[in-house]
Design an enzyme around this catalytic site. Structure first.
Site, PDB file in Angstrom:
ATOM      1  N   ASP A  98       0.825  -1.207   0.000  1.00  0.00           N
ATOM      2  CA  ASP A  98       0.000   0.000   0.000  1.00  0.00           C
ATOM      3  C   ASP A  98       0.859   1.257   0.000  1.00  0.00           C
ATOM      4  OD1 ASP A  98      -2.478  -1.193  -0.057  1.00  0.00           O
ATOM      5  OD2 ASP A  98      -2.453  -1.555   2.103  1.00  0.00           O
ATOM      6  N   ASP A 135       2.632   1.741   6.599  1.00  0.00           N
ATOM      7  CA  ASP A 135       2.955   0.319   6.747  1.00  0.00           C
ATOM      8  C   ASP A 135       3.537  -0.247   5.457  1.00  0.00           C
ATOM      9  OD1 ASP A 135       2.068   0.362   9.328  1.00  0.00           O
ATOM     10  OD2 ASP A 135       0.046  -0.343   8.851  1.00  0.00           O
TER      11      ASP A 135
END
Ligand code: TSJ
Length: 643
Positions: A504, A508
């Site tokens: 993504d 993270d």
């Protein structure tokens, strides 16, 4: 007279042809027409000024980004000669800017030896790829000027004034017909200029970004310590504690050949060896690096035995033992440097290997002799490294045996592709289970394999990369790629031609990318060097109005699409923001991110992975303060590693 005029015309034709070739195939001359190529233009010009400094005639170089991304570079050297070139009958300066491969060697040999034939080549290429370029030189009496448009002279060389100080000033605007983007990244330029300042002790480089009024930035780059300062700088930036106090430094000047080496040990488990030849970063290493490494191992083994750290019956240290925690800079300057390798960044002059080897052996022995306490501190670390290596080897043998027992040594979570030709197979390493599921549905299973990785490994465990073999997150990656790791790595065995990291666009995801890139950088670097590693670019928004659908990758693109779609139909405008890969259905994922026909991917270069490694080191480091400072300073980068 008539004769010489005729000659002039002939040459003129050649000149035009020469630079047309550059404009037709710019990639051949500067690598790419993307951001790398754009920044390369600046290096080409700066290198010429640095050569003048190397020759001993220039102390100051001024590099500015002006409004509208115009570049201006000035040095206080002798000034490019303006006299007529004996063969061509035109000014040497005009030759430099209009004839391809016209090197700097048109003067006599005085003082130009070290850099001779190396640089001074790129200025005509920069000229050819600039919308306009202007040169101004002063020879201490007159100020001369000549202008060019897309490589062709637009005004003759003429005197425009008088001056006492000699200098060369080049101003240029890269051509929008050639380059995809014209915006300079000051960080990229700064990094390279800083490197040049370190490599040329005492050279004063001033870099300014003057594009935005009221937000002008200036950096003064001058390091009296040269490469000693570079080692200090690396340790400071990575907030690494050192083992021996002070940087160890040696220099040897002989037959117009300069060898300089600076090194220091830190408490980390990594090695960082930067090598340069004639100020060019030899990314692929070469004879100077080999000579250094060979001598280092020999000197450690000989001396550790002498001190009794290594007993007679014990196994000798190997290279990776003596380089654990080492930061070293090797800089050689020589005539006729031979550059080899895929990217022409590997030094090939065989005679250099012996010279570096004996210098390092002799001087390092001397250092150990004179500093027994420091020698012991370093050897203690080497001994630990050697023991850890033996332990890792045992663990590795265990894993290997286990995989043989398992009969099928591919990781269980891997959804493999059916074809086996690594010229066109791909593996997507996907963050998270749900995205992994979508990717498995979306893919073309003949040539695309999917390997899902779980969650946030970085936050939970303080990943120690040196324990790869015990790491259940990274081991599947190693097994799936099938080309081994570290010293055992064989790129030709790689099971997929493209290794694509798909995570993504959030923090993270950025962590996963940083971890994987750091891992590849440290343990599987050749797969990056051979161009196998990519980063997938999932879109951030879907902008649609009726049947018109656009996937876009930034806020700017989103706003542009909204405008473009405004008049298209009466249907309602819909903007969807993708928070994660998991939010896309398989068709969307295929279309936007996985279909080779429509997707955009970023190729990872060694420098990108190196940057990830640096970030990783700081994020994982024990000191909190540098980490906080770093995150604040690099927030943009950490969020968006893929720039
Ligand atoms: F790239 C470039 F050509 F545009 C350029 C060259 C740009 C900049 C900013 C500086 C230079 C440059 C070239 N600085 N200094 C020189 N020096 C010479 O060209 C030079 C001067 C004298 C002699 C000599 O033998 O007398 C020889 C050379 C090569």
């Amino acid at each position: 007279m008539e004769n010489s005029l005729q000659k002039y015309d002939e040459n003129q034709i050649q000149i035009l042809e020469g630079l047309e070739a550059v404009r037709k195939r710019p990639g051949m001359y500067i690598g790419s027409t993307g951001p790398r190529g754009l920044h390369h233009l600046v290096y080409e010009i700066v290198d010429n000024a640095v050569d003048e400094a190397l020759a001993g005639f220039c102390k100051n170089i001024d590099v500015k980004i002006l409004e509208n991304d115009v570049i201006c570079i000035v040095d206080d050297g002798r000034g490019i000669p303006v006299g007529k070139h004996p063969k061509l009958g035109i000014s040497a300066l005009t030759v430099v800017f209009t004839i391809l491969h016209a090197g700097g060697k048109f003067g006599n040999d005085g003082g130009y030896k070290v850099a001779g034939g190396l640089h001074g080549v790129g200025s005509s290429v920069v000229n050819a790829l600039s919308e306009w370029l202007k040169v101004e030189v002063c020879d201490g009496k007159n100020v001369y000027e000549q202008s060019f448009k897309r490589g062709k002279s637009s005004s003759d060389l003429k005197i425009i004034g008088e001056g006492m100080q000699t200098y060369t000033k080049v101003t240029f605007k890269p051509d929008c017909d050639i380059f995809e983007e014209l915006e300079f990244d000051p960080e990229i330029l700064l990094k390279r200029l800083r490197e040049q300042a370190f490599l040329n002790a005492g050279l004063n480089i001033v870099f300014s970004d003057l594009r935005v009024k009221g937000q002008e930035k200036t950096e003064m780059l001058c390091y009296e310590g040269g490469i000693i300062s570079l080692v200090d700088y690396i340790h400071e930036r990575r907030s690494l504690a050192c083992i021996n106090d002070g940087v160890i430094y040696f220099k040897n000047v002989k037959n117009e050949q300069v060898i300089e080496i600076a090194l220091q040990y830190n408490t980390s488990y990594n090695e960082l060896i930067l090598s340069f030849a004639n100020n060019i970063h030899t990314v692929e290493g070469g004879v100077h690096e080999v000579g250094f490494k060979t001598a280092l191992t020999r000197v450690f083994n000989d001396y550790a035995k002498k001190l009794g750290v290594l007993k007679e019956n014990e196994k000798p240290f190997i290279g990776e033992d003596v380089r654990e925690g080492l930061t070293a800079v090797i800089s050689v300057k020589l005539m006729d440097a031979q550059f080899e390798g895929q990217t022409k960044t590997k030094l090939g002059n065989t005679e250099i290997k012996k010279v570096v080897d004996s210098l390092v052996y002799e001087k390092l022995s001397e250092f150990f002799e004179e500093n027994p306490m420091q020698a012991r501190a370093i050897f203690e670390k080497t001994l630990n490294a050697s023991k850890a290596r033996e332990a890792a080897k045992r663990a590795r043998e265990l894993t290997r045996r286990k995989s043989v027992l398992e009969a099928w040594s591919l990781p269980g979570k891997l959804a493999d592709c059916s074809d086996r030709n690594n010229e066109y197979t791909e593996i997507y390493i996907v963050e998270g289970d749900s995205a992994g599921g979508s990717a498995k549905t979306a893919r073309d299973r003949t040539f695309q394999a999917i390997l899902p990785l779980w969650g946030k490994m970085l936050n939970v465990e303080k990943a120690r990369l040196d324990r790869v073999y015990g790491n259940d997150k990274l081991l599947p990656v190693v097994m799936a790629l099938g080309c081994g790791i570290g010293a055992d790595l064989d790129v030709s065995k790689i099971r997929y031609g493209k290794v694509i990291i798909m995570a993504d666009a959030d923090v993270d995801g950025s962590h996963i990318r940083t971890l994987l890139l750091t891992f590849f950088f440290r343990y599987m670097r050749p797969i990056i060097e051979h161009g196998h590693v990519y980063i997938a670019q999932p879109p951030l928004f879907k902008v649609s109005r009726g049947k018109n659908v656009r996937y876009v990758f930034s806020d700017v693109q989103r706003d542009e699409s909204i405008k473009e779609l405004a008049g298209e139909s009466d249907a309602k405008l819909d903007i969807q923001r993708y928070k994660g890969l998991g939010e896309m259905n398989p068709e969307q994922l295929w279309e936007t991110t996985m279909d080779p026909q429509t997707r955009t991917m970023l190729k990872v270069y060694v420098e990108d992975a190196e940057k990830a490694d640096e970030i990783f080191t700081i994020l994982m480091g024990d000191k909190v303060e540098p980490r906080r400072l770093f995150i604040e300073k690099n927030a943009r980068y950490v969020r968006n590693l893929d720039v």
